[in-house]
Design a protein around this motif. Sequence first.
Motif, PDB file in Angstrom:
ATOM      1  N   ALA A   1     -13.612  16.353  -2.519  1.00  0.00           N
ATOM      2  CA  ALA A   1     -12.634  17.443  -2.613  1.00  0.00           C
ATOM      3  C   ALA A   1     -11.553  17.170  -3.648  1.00  0.00           C
ATOM      4  O   ALA A   1     -10.674  18.011  -3.863  1.00  0.00           O
ATOM      5  N   GLY A   2     -11.592  15.991  -4.267  1.00  0.00           N
ATOM      6  CA  GLY A   2     -10.632  15.697  -5.321  1.00  0.00           C
ATOM      7  C   GLY A   2      -9.506  14.761  -4.939  1.00  0.00           C
ATOM      8  O   GLY A   2      -8.561  14.578  -5.728  1.00  0.00           O
ATOM      9  N   ALA A   3      -9.565  14.165  -3.758  1.00  0.00           N
ATOM     10  CA  ALA A   3      -8.517  13.222  -3.366  1.00  0.00           C
ATOM     11  C   ALA A   3      -8.518  12.023  -4.305  1.00  0.00           C
ATOM     12  O   ALA A   3      -9.584  11.538  -4.705  1.00  0.00           O
ATOM     13  N   TRP A   4      -7.320  11.538  -4.644  1.00  0.00           N
ATOM     14  CA  TRP A   4      -7.208  10.370  -5.518  1.00  0.00           C
ATOM     15  C   TRP A   4      -7.276   9.115  -4.664  1.00  0.00           C
ATOM     16  O   TRP A   4      -6.518   8.946  -3.721  1.00  0.00           O
ATOM     17  N   ALA A   5      -8.219   8.239  -4.993  1.00  0.00           N
ATOM     18  CA  ALA A   5      -8.505   7.070  -4.170  1.00  0.00           C
ATOM     19  C   ALA A   5      -8.224   5.780  -4.936  1.00  0.00           C
ATOM     20  O   ALA A   5      -8.512   5.672  -6.130  1.00  0.00           O
ATOM     21  N   GLU A   6      -7.672   4.803  -4.235  1.00  0.00           N
ATOM     22  CA  GLU A   6      -7.421   3.486  -4.807  1.00  0.00           C
ATOM     23  C   GLU A   6      -7.730   2.410  -3.769  1.00  0.00           C
ATOM     24  O   GLU A   6      -7.751   2.685  -2.572  1.00  0.00           O
ATOM     25  N   ASN A   7      -7.961   1.208  -4.244  1.00  0.00           N
ATOM     26  CA  ASN A   7      -8.133   0.043  -3.380  1.00  0.00           C
ATOM     27  C   ASN A   7      -7.338  -1.121  -3.944  1.00  0.00           C
ATOM     28  O   ASN A   7      -7.152  -1.225  -5.163  1.00  0.00           O
ATOM     29  N   VAL A   8      -6.890  -1.984  -3.060  1.00  0.00           N
ATOM     30  CA  VAL A   8      -6.203  -3.213  -3.437  1.00  0.00           C
ATOM     31  C   VAL A   8      -7.186  -4.361  -3.215  1.00  0.00           C
ATOM     32  O   VAL A   8      -7.800  -4.459  -2.147  1.00  0.00           O
TER      33      VAL A   8
ATOM     34  N   SER B   1      -7.903  -1.661   1.166  1.00  0.00           N
ATOM     35  CA  SER B   1      -7.751  -3.020   0.645  1.00  0.00           C
ATOM     36  C   SER B   1      -8.950  -3.847   1.062  1.00  0.00           C
ATOM     37  O   SER B   1      -9.770  -3.425   1.888  1.00  0.00           O
ATOM     38  N   ALA B   2      -9.033  -5.037   0.498  1.00  0.00           N
ATOM     39  CA  ALA B   2     -10.005  -6.008   0.996  1.00  0.00           C
ATOM     40  C   ALA B   2      -9.586  -6.419   2.407  1.00  0.00           C
ATOM     41  O   ALA B   2      -8.422  -6.288   2.799  1.00  0.00           O
TER      42      ALA B   2
ATOM     43  N   GLN C   1       0.792  -1.232   0.000  1.00  0.00           N
ATOM     44  CA  GLN C   1       0.000   0.000   0.000  1.00  0.00           C
ATOM     45  C   GLN C   1       0.822   1.278   0.000  1.00  0.00           C
ATOM     46  O   GLN C   1       0.475   2.250  -0.688  1.00  0.00           O
ATOM     47  N   VAL C   2       1.862   1.327   0.792  1.00  0.00           N
ATOM     48  CA  VAL C   2       2.618   2.575   0.934  1.00  0.00           C
ATOM     49  C   VAL C   2       3.191   3.059  -0.400  1.00  0.00           C
ATOM     50  O   VAL C   2       3.107   4.260  -0.711  1.00  0.00           O
ATOM     51  N   PRO C   3       3.755   2.182  -1.262  1.00  0.00           N
ATOM     52  CA  PRO C   3       4.246   2.677  -2.550  1.00  0.00           C
ATOM     53  C   PRO C   3       3.162   3.291  -3.424  1.00  0.00           C
ATOM     54  O   PRO C   3       3.450   4.176  -4.240  1.00  0.00           O
ATOM     55  N   ILE C   4       1.901   2.847  -3.269  1.00  0.00           N
ATOM     56  CA  ILE C   4       0.812   3.437  -4.058  1.00  0.00           C
ATOM     57  C   ILE C   4       0.583   4.882  -3.622  1.00  0.00           C
ATOM     58  O   ILE C   4       0.353   5.770  -4.445  1.00  0.00           O
ATOM     59  N   VAL C   5       0.676   5.142  -2.313  1.00  0.00           N
ATOM     60  CA  VAL C   5       0.551   6.517  -1.815  1.00  0.00           C
ATOM     61  C   VAL C   5       1.774   7.323  -2.224  1.00  0.00           C
ATOM     62  O   VAL C   5       1.659   8.477  -2.651  1.00  0.00           O
TER      63      VAL C   5
END
Length: 294
Positions: free
Chosen positions: A192-199, A122-123, A109-113
């Motif tokens: 507000a425009g934050a970029w969001a991802e999930n694993v 994540s799940a 996760q940290v490298p994605i941020v």
Amino acid sequence: MGSGFSVLLPVYDGDSPEFLERSFDSVTVDQTRPPSEVVIVQDGPVRPELTRMLARLVDRSDVPVVLVEIPVNGGLARALDLGLERCSHEIVARQDADDISVPERFAVQVPIVEGGADVVGSAIEEFVVEGDGGLVRVPPVGHEEIERYARFRSPFNHPSVVYRRSAVRAVGGYEELPLMEDYWLFARMIHAGAWAENVVEPLVLYRVGAGAYARRGGTRLLQSEVELQRRMWRAGMTSFWSFSRNVAVRGVYRVTPEPVRRRAYRAAVRRDAEREAHTDQHTDQPGTTDAGQD
């Protein structure tokens, strides 16, 4: 080497010392990429066994530990906000005192941020006894899908998130909304425009006890649900139609008898897992769109 990051771990009197120790070890000595610090927030007075465990963790940890002691229990939102103020790093990973992070969690996760995302979840895999396995709660994957999903349900499993502290602060941090402060925070961040991802892989083992399904219903949670939907509508995150639909559908779910709510919850979790499995198969085919698109 990547940048440093903090782990934010709230504790209150109802937590188990044994579960806390297992949770702490899972985000420190067990990690393939350990954090730079762990910020533990003690939310109000705790019983002696928990006090001794906290002291033990601070004394034996090779990872620096910051213990923030709040004299009076003020709830999760306040505890997390005070903890964020004490975090030394821009990247912060959430951890609950009774959950277990898998060893590769932060390495994933940290490298994605670090690569530009503002919040990554994540799940999670539910369990009663460690090693037994259970339902896997699969979140929506891809920013566009997360953005759509957020209008109806929380798009993240809160105990699994890693986020930028500045992105949380930019929307005012956690705000008091009993049992739904996380959903409200994520909705504001995405709006507000934050970029969001999930694993899609389960990176957190989520401990469920006898009262897990009971906590998903009741008058208090119904009131928070209605207030959340009202705030989202007034902020322009949802339409009046969506507000009305969400209050009706989610409100009924909150007041149904626990056995019915249990079956509905498990069915919804399975549908989410099947949705992501189907999406993965679809995106593996040449010429198809990515997971964030219809």
